[in-house]
Design a protein around this motif. Structure first.
Motif, PDB file in Angstrom:
ATOM      1  N   GLU A 194       0.833  -1.208   0.000  1.00 36.10           N
ATOM      2  CA  GLU A 194       0.000   0.000   0.000  1.00 36.10           C
ATOM      3  C   GLU A 194       0.866   1.256   0.000  1.00 36.10           C
ATOM      4  O   GLU A 194       0.552   2.240  -0.680  1.00 36.10           O
ATOM      5  CB  GLU A 194      -0.937  -0.019   1.209  1.00 36.10           C
ATOM      6  N   GLU A 195       1.961   1.206   0.723  1.00 38.70           N
ATOM      7  CA  GLU A 195       2.875   2.352   0.748  1.00 38.70           C
ATOM      8  C   GLU A 195       3.528   2.559  -0.620  1.00 38.70           C
ATOM      9  O   GLU A 195       3.681   3.698  -1.085  1.00 38.70           O
ATOM     10  CB  GLU A 195       3.935   2.116   1.831  1.00 38.70           C
ATOM     11  N   ILE A 196       3.911   1.468  -1.264  1.00 37.97           N
ATOM     12  CA  ILE A 196       4.526   1.560  -2.595  1.00 37.97           C
ATOM     13  C   ILE A 196       3.513   2.062  -3.625  1.00 37.97           C
ATOM     14  O   ILE A 196       3.840   2.876  -4.498  1.00 37.97           O
ATOM     15  CB  ILE A 196       5.102   0.195  -3.016  1.00 37.97           C
ATOM     16  N   LEU A 197       2.274   1.603  -3.535  1.00 32.45           N
ATOM     17  CA  LEU A 197       1.240   2.067  -4.462  1.00 32.45           C
ATOM     18  C   LEU A 197       0.993   3.562  -4.303  1.00 32.45           C
ATOM     19  O   LEU A 197       0.765   4.272  -5.296  1.00 32.45           O
ATOM     20  CB  LEU A 197      -0.052   1.281  -4.251  1.00 32.45           C
ATOM     21  N   GLN A 198       1.050   4.069  -3.081  1.00 28.50           N
ATOM     22  CA  GLN A 198       0.911   5.508  -2.864  1.00 28.50           C
ATOM     23  C   GLN A 198       2.073   6.259  -3.506  1.00 28.50           C
ATOM     24  O   GLN A 198       1.890   7.329  -4.100  1.00 28.50           O
ATOM     25  CB  GLN A 198       0.860   5.802  -1.361  1.00 28.50           C
ATOM     26  N   GLU A 199       3.268   5.689  -3.408  1.00 30.00           N
ATOM     27  CA  GLU A 199       4.443   6.310  -4.028  1.00 30.00           C
ATOM     28  C   GLU A 199       4.295   6.349  -5.549  1.00 30.00           C
ATOM     29  O   GLU A 199       4.574   7.376  -6.193  1.00 30.00           O
ATOM     30  CB  GLU A 199       5.707   5.543  -3.643  1.00 30.00           C
ATOM     31  N   ILE A 200       3.870   5.235  -6.128  1.00 30.21           N
ATOM     32  CA  ILE A 200       3.666   5.173  -7.581  1.00 30.21           C
ATOM     33  C   ILE A 200       2.664   6.226  -8.028  1.00 30.21           C
ATOM     34  O   ILE A 200       2.852   6.909  -9.036  1.00 30.21           O
ATOM     35  CB  ILE A 200       3.190   3.761  -7.998  1.00 30.21           C
ATOM     36  N   ASP A 201       1.593   6.367  -7.275  1.00 27.79           N
ATOM     37  CA  ASP A 201       0.515   7.285  -7.627  1.00 27.79           C
ATOM     38  C   ASP A 201       1.005   8.728  -7.738  1.00 27.79           C
ATOM     39  O   ASP A 201       0.423   9.527  -8.476  1.00 27.79           O
ATOM     40  CB  ASP A 201      -0.590   7.182  -6.579  1.00 27.79           C
ATOM     41  N   LYS A 202       2.084   9.052  -7.039  1.00 31.88           N
ATOM     42  CA  LYS A 202       2.587  10.427  -7.027  1.00 31.88           C
ATOM     43  C   LYS A 202       3.628  10.689  -8.111  1.00 31.88           C
ATOM     44  O   LYS A 202       4.161  11.806  -8.210  1.00 31.88           O
ATOM     45  CB  LYS A 202       3.162  10.742  -5.648  1.00 31.88           C
ATOM     46  N   THR A 203       3.946   9.675  -8.926  1.00 32.06           N
ATOM     47  CA  THR A 203       4.891   9.878 -10.029  1.00 32.06           C
ATOM     48  C   THR A 203       4.134   9.881 -11.361  1.00 32.06           C
ATOM     49  O   THR A 203       3.002   9.379 -11.441  1.00 32.06           O
ATOM     50  CB  THR A 203       5.962   8.768 -10.077  1.00 32.06           C
ATOM     51  N   PRO A 204       4.743  10.397 -12.423  1.00 37.63           N
ATOM     52  CA  PRO A 204       4.084  10.330 -13.741  1.00 37.63           C
ATOM     53  C   PRO A 204       4.068   8.943 -14.359  1.00 37.63           C
ATOM     54  O   PRO A 204       3.384   8.701 -15.341  1.00 37.63           O
ATOM     55  CB  PRO A 204       4.933  11.292 -14.602  1.00 37.63           C
ATOM     56  N   LEU A 205       4.843   8.026 -13.783  1.00 38.59           N
ATOM     57  CA  LEU A 205       4.906   6.652 -14.295  1.00 38.59           C
ATOM     58  C   LEU A 205       3.713   5.852 -13.784  1.00 38.59           C
ATOM     59  O   LEU A 205       3.355   5.930 -12.613  1.00 38.59           O
ATOM     60  CB  LEU A 205       6.204   5.991 -13.818  1.00 38.59           C
ATOM     61  N   LYS A 206       3.102   5.070 -14.660  1.00 37.31           N
ATOM     62  CA  LYS A 206       1.994   4.204 -14.267  1.00 37.31           C
ATOM     63  C   LYS A 206       2.471   2.762 -14.144  1.00 37.31           C
ATOM     64  O   LYS A 206       3.198   2.274 -15.015  1.00 37.31           O
ATOM     65  CB  LYS A 206       0.858   4.278 -15.300  1.00 37.31           C
ATOM     66  N   VAL A 207       2.053   2.117 -13.065  1.00 43.64           N
ATOM     67  CA  VAL A 207       2.341   0.699 -12.879  1.00 43.64           C
ATOM     68  C   VAL A 207       1.009  -0.037 -12.766  1.00 43.64           C
ATOM     69  O   VAL A 207       0.213   0.236 -11.871  1.00 43.64           O
ATOM     70  CB  VAL A 207       3.198   0.447 -11.620  1.00 43.64           C
ATOM     71  N   PHE A 208       0.773  -0.932 -13.713  1.00 40.38           N
ATOM     72  CA  PHE A 208      -0.421  -1.776 -13.686  1.00 40.38           C
ATOM     73  C   PHE A 208      -0.040  -3.046 -12.933  1.00 40.38           C
ATOM     74  O   PHE A 208       0.717  -3.875 -13.427  1.00 40.38           O
ATOM     75  CB  PHE A 208      -0.894  -2.063 -15.105  1.00 40.38           C
ATOM     76  N   TRP A 209      -0.584  -3.155 -11.728  1.00 34.42           N
ATOM     77  CA  TRP A 209      -0.156  -4.206 -10.808  1.00 34.42           C
ATOM     78  C   TRP A 209      -0.939  -5.490 -11.035  1.00 34.42           C
ATOM     79  O   TRP A 209      -2.167  -5.498 -11.064  1.00 34.42           O
ATOM     80  CB  TRP A 209      -0.359  -3.724  -9.363  1.00 34.42           C
ATOM     81  N   GLY A 210      -0.177  -6.576 -11.199  1.00 35.51           N
ATOM     82  CA  GLY A 210      -0.778  -7.904 -11.182  1.00 35.51           C
ATOM     83  C   GLY A 210      -0.463  -8.549  -9.848  1.00 35.51           C
ATOM     84  O   GLY A 210       0.707  -8.692  -9.470  1.00 35.51           O
ATOM     85  N   LEU A 211      -1.479  -8.925  -9.092  1.00 32.41           N
ATOM     86  CA  LEU A 211      -1.256  -9.583  -7.807  1.00 32.41           C
ATOM     87  C   LEU A 211      -0.572 -10.931  -8.061  1.00 32.41           C
ATOM     88  O   LEU A 211      -1.087 -11.754  -8.813  1.00 32.41           O
ATOM     89  CB  LEU A 211      -2.595  -9.789  -7.091  1.00 32.41           C
ATOM     90  N   PRO A 212       0.611 -11.170  -7.456  1.00 33.48           N
ATOM     91  CA  PRO A 212       1.290 -12.447  -7.685  1.00 33.48           C
ATOM     92  C   PRO A 212       0.379 -13.635  -7.403  1.00 33.48           C
ATOM     93  O   PRO A 212      -0.380 -13.649  -6.425  1.00 33.48           O
ATOM     94  CB  PRO A 212       2.459 -12.391  -6.689  1.00 33.48           C
ATOM     95  N   PHE A 213       0.459 -14.625  -8.277  1.00 29.40           N
ATOM     96  CA  PHE A 213      -0.419 -15.795  -8.159  1.00 29.40           C
ATOM     97  C   PHE A 213      -0.219 -16.513  -6.829  1.00 29.40           C
ATOM     98  O   PHE A 213      -1.130 -17.149  -6.299  1.00 29.40           O
ATOM     99  CB  PHE A 213      -0.168 -16.760  -9.325  1.00 29.40           C
ATOM    100  N   LEU A 214       0.971 -16.371  -6.264  1.00 32.10           N
ATOM    101  CA  LEU A 214       1.345 -17.033  -5.024  1.00 32.10           C
ATOM    102  C   LEU A 214       2.700 -16.458  -4.651  1.00 32.10           C
ATOM    103  O   LEU A 214       3.469 -16.043  -5.520  1.00 32.10           O
ATOM    104  CB  LEU A 214       1.470 -18.545  -5.260  1.00 32.10           C
ATOM    105  N   THR A 215       3.007 -16.378  -3.385  1.00 28.81           N
ATOM    106  CA  THR A 215       4.397 -16.158  -2.979  1.00 28.81           C
ATOM    107  C   THR A 215       4.688 -17.074  -1.803  1.00 28.81           C
ATOM    108  O   THR A 215       3.822 -17.274  -0.946  1.00 28.81           O
ATOM    109  CB  THR A 215       4.687 -14.695  -2.572  1.00 28.81           C
ATOM    110  N   PRO A 216       5.900 -17.644  -1.801  1.00 24.79           N
ATOM    111  CA  PRO A 216       6.905 -17.515  -2.844  1.00 24.79           C
ATOM    112  C   PRO A 216       6.582 -18.392  -4.057  1.00 24.79           C
ATOM    113  O   PRO A 216       5.692 -19.240  -3.988  1.00 24.79           O
ATOM    114  CB  PRO A 216       8.179 -17.997  -2.166  1.00 24.79           C
ATOM    115  N   TYR A 217       7.354 -18.179  -5.151  1.00 24.19           N
ATOM    116  CA  TYR A 217       7.148 -18.947  -6.375  1.00 24.19           C
ATOM    117  C   TYR A 217       7.854 -20.306  -6.325  1.00 24.19           C
ATOM    118  O   TYR A 217       7.793 -21.073  -7.283  1.00 24.19           O
ATOM    119  CB  TYR A 217       7.718 -18.209  -7.583  1.00 24.19           C
TER     120      TYR A 217
END
Length: 607
Positions: A125-148
């Motif tokens: 959530e903290e990283i998503l807030q950081e992304i939101d404040k930059t001009p770069l867009k990140v389309f997040w895919g929730l990892p299918f599982l962790t660890p892989y």
């Protein structure tokens, strides 16, 4: 929670109808229309973060409308990296945006998986807030599982079916990230549930299917996998296209597949191009600074025989359509984000101006946007919970009484990056401990769990290919698990390297004769830093030169070492559980119990 829909919908309708003046217009350029595969004169109008008109935009001009004259230039959509582990750059989101936006990358599809395993959902959530404040867009895919990993290793946070039931409903989630084919083949219960939730939520399944063909490929397609970025040759990629997959050509800092895989277009069928897009998967700062990012891939494709318009489609609209986000990005069209490049020459693909989210980021080749990283919480700064280790902890012990044993060494395959083949080596035994052998290029490799979930005791094996003549190197930035990985010629230097990372909050370090020769601090989750990209590139170069002085001649010895934990690629890996046999999906003893191996590199001899 964040959302990409900042503007009021009625406001945008009025802006599209020219009832509200545009904030910005671009005039006199030649529009590269990736939808219709045309290039023609057209202007563009932008309101806030969105494009509201193309063509004749004279009716959109107001008293405060800013004008950019694109005379003699091409208007190109912002580029999309179709699959990227951003954290492998060792740059924070803010620093990474600063690195790639000047190279025309305005959108990225990522699982943010290394943030997930180190900092959990609070960290995300903290990283998503950081992304939101930059001009770069990140389309997040929730990892299918962790660890892989198979079998499952220990990490800071586990993504499970329960996670998917909750988080797939977040507005930031655009799909299920990198669903590794073995987990589908095994019908892993949590993964099956994650796919079921995705069906309910109408989210696409992103695949990871290296060297997957025939029945196995049919099987993962029947599970609903939509796309894949892991073809090792163009024939494999061709089979995937024929069977309905969207495919992504990977060209990373250490895995170079573009020249081979683009042959599906240049050698087999040019009409396949709209099913093909680009990604970098894993990139480091020095590669971006020296060679570019998605702009580099456009230039490479053109140099390999792809026409410029097709190459631009592969770098923009193709990814957007594959990921079902073309209503947001991928073209210079009304309603899409104002992600626009001004390019002077389509073949050389030299970018003059970058606009992202309607904000001017680069003008006349100079970055004009101010990138300011946020203050970090302890969630991101206190992920290293590694217990101290001693030299005695780092050893391969055996009950074999002979003076030498045959052992398995994980041998890096320079021609096929990430792949580790098995190499049989004969090693000396002293006091029940199998010794590394520098002259035979068989040194120790270990992974230590660093999240405080276990006793933290190192699991040790052997590796080859680094040609390390002295010392040790270690990293806490190491996909997929980001446990501490270390290789070395002796246990004493390895223990110093590991403990240095524990004491300093993570990073990458090289040690020789008890002395730290180089250290790169990565305080955020132990995997990234807010360093300026140019500074990071310089630090990477320092570590590379130290590794060279110690005998390593791999293109990037530290990056290759970091990949030792990846169990999804054959034939062997090492995690905090020990040495892993990819084909058996099991932990194995690296020491052969007798000299009889029957021509196979496997220690389970029953003689």
């Amino acid at each position: 929670m964040t959302t990409m829909y900042k503007e009021d919908i009625c406001e945008m309708i009025d802006a599209g109808a020219a009832k509200i003046p545009a904030d910005l217009i671009i005039i006199n350029g030649n529009l590269v229309n990736v939808n219709s595969a045309e290039i023609y004169p057209a202007d563009v109008a932008v309101y806030k973060s969105r494009i509201v008109a193309t063509g004749d935009v004279s009716g959109y001009i107001g008293a405060k409308t800013k004008t950019i004259d694109a005379k003699g230039k091409y208007i190109v959509p912002g580029l999309i990296d179709g699959h990227l582990h951003i954290e492998c750059s060792k740059l924070s989101m803010t620093s990474f945006a600063k690195a790639v936006l000047p190279h025309g990358t305005t959108s990225i599809i990522s699982g943010l998986d290394q943030y997930v395993v180190t900092a959990g959902l609070d960290g995300i959530e903290e990283i998503l807030q950081e992304i939101d404040k930059t001009p770069l867009k990140v389309f997040w895919g929730l990892p299918f599982l962790t660890p892989y990993t198979l079998p499952q290793s220990n990490v800071g946070f586990n993504v499970t079916a329960k996670t998917h039931a909750e988080v797939q409903k977040w507005p930031e989630v655009f799909g299920v990230w990198e669903t590794v084919s073995e987990f589908i083949e095994n019908q892993h219960s949590d993964v099956m549930k994650a796919i079921e939730y995705a069906r309910i939520n109408r989210l696409p399944i992103f695949g990871c299917a290296p060297m997957t063909r025939g029945h196995k490929l049919n099987s993962i397609l029947c599970a609903g996998v939509r796309l894949d970025h892991e073809s090792y040759d163009h024939q494999e990629m061709m089979e995937k296209i024929r069977k309905g997959m969207n495919v992504i050509i990977r060209e990373s800092s250490i895995s170079h597949f573009l020249a081979e895989n683009v042959k599906v277009i240049t050698h087999l069928n040019p009409r396949l191009s709209r099913r093909v897009s680009f990604c970098t998967d894993d990139v480091i700062a020095s590669d971006i600074i020296n060679n570019g990012h998605m702009d580099k891939l456009i230039r490479m494709a053109i140099a390999n025989g792809v026409d410029p318009l097709t190459a631009i489609q592969m770098g923009s609209i193709n990814s957007a359509e594959a990921y079902r986000i073309d209503h947001l990005v991928g073209s210079v069209s009304p309603g899409r984000f104002a992600d626009i490049l001004l390019v002077e020459d389509l073949v050389k693909f030299n970018i003059d101006t970058v606009i992202a989210k309607g904000q001017l980021v680069v003008e006349n080749h100079q970055t004009v946007y101010q990138f300011v990283p946020p203050k970090r919480s302890n969630v991101l700064l206190q992920s290293m919970k590694l217990k101290p280790v001693t030299a005695d902890d780092i050893a391969v012990k055996t009950d074999v009484t002979e003076p030498t044993v045959h052992a398995l060494s994980l041998d890096v395959d320079f021609d096929i990056p990430f792949v580790r083949r098995g190499r049989q080596v004969e090693l000396a035994v002293k006091n029940g401990v199998v010794q590394p052998d520098i002259t035979n290029d068989a040194i120790y490799a270990t992974v230590i769990e660093r999240f405080g979930k276990t006793d933290g005791k190192p699991k040790v094996g052997f590796c080859s290919g680094w040609k390390l003549k002295a010392g040790a190197m270690a990293s806490s930035c190491a996909p997929d698990d980001n446990n501490v990985v270390c290789i070395g010629t002796n246990s004493a230097d390895m223990a110093i390297a590991i403990n240095h990372l524990a004491e300093h909050g993570g990073g990458q370090v090289i040690v020789k004769d008890g002395k730290v020769l180089g250290f790169l601090s990565l305080p955020i989750c132990g995997i990234v830093s807010d360093l300026d990209p140019h500074t990071m590139a310089a630090e990477e170069e320092k570590l590379l030169q130290i590794a060279r002085e110690l005998g390593c001649d791999l293109p990037d010895p530290l990056f290759y070492m970091c990949c030792l934990q990846i169990t999804a690629i054959p034939d062997y890996a090492i995690t905090d559980l020990g040495v892993i046999d990819f084909h058996e999906q099991a932990v194995m003893d690296p020491v052969f119990k007798c000299g009889c191996t029957h021509g196979k590199l496997h220690p389970k001899c029953h003689h």
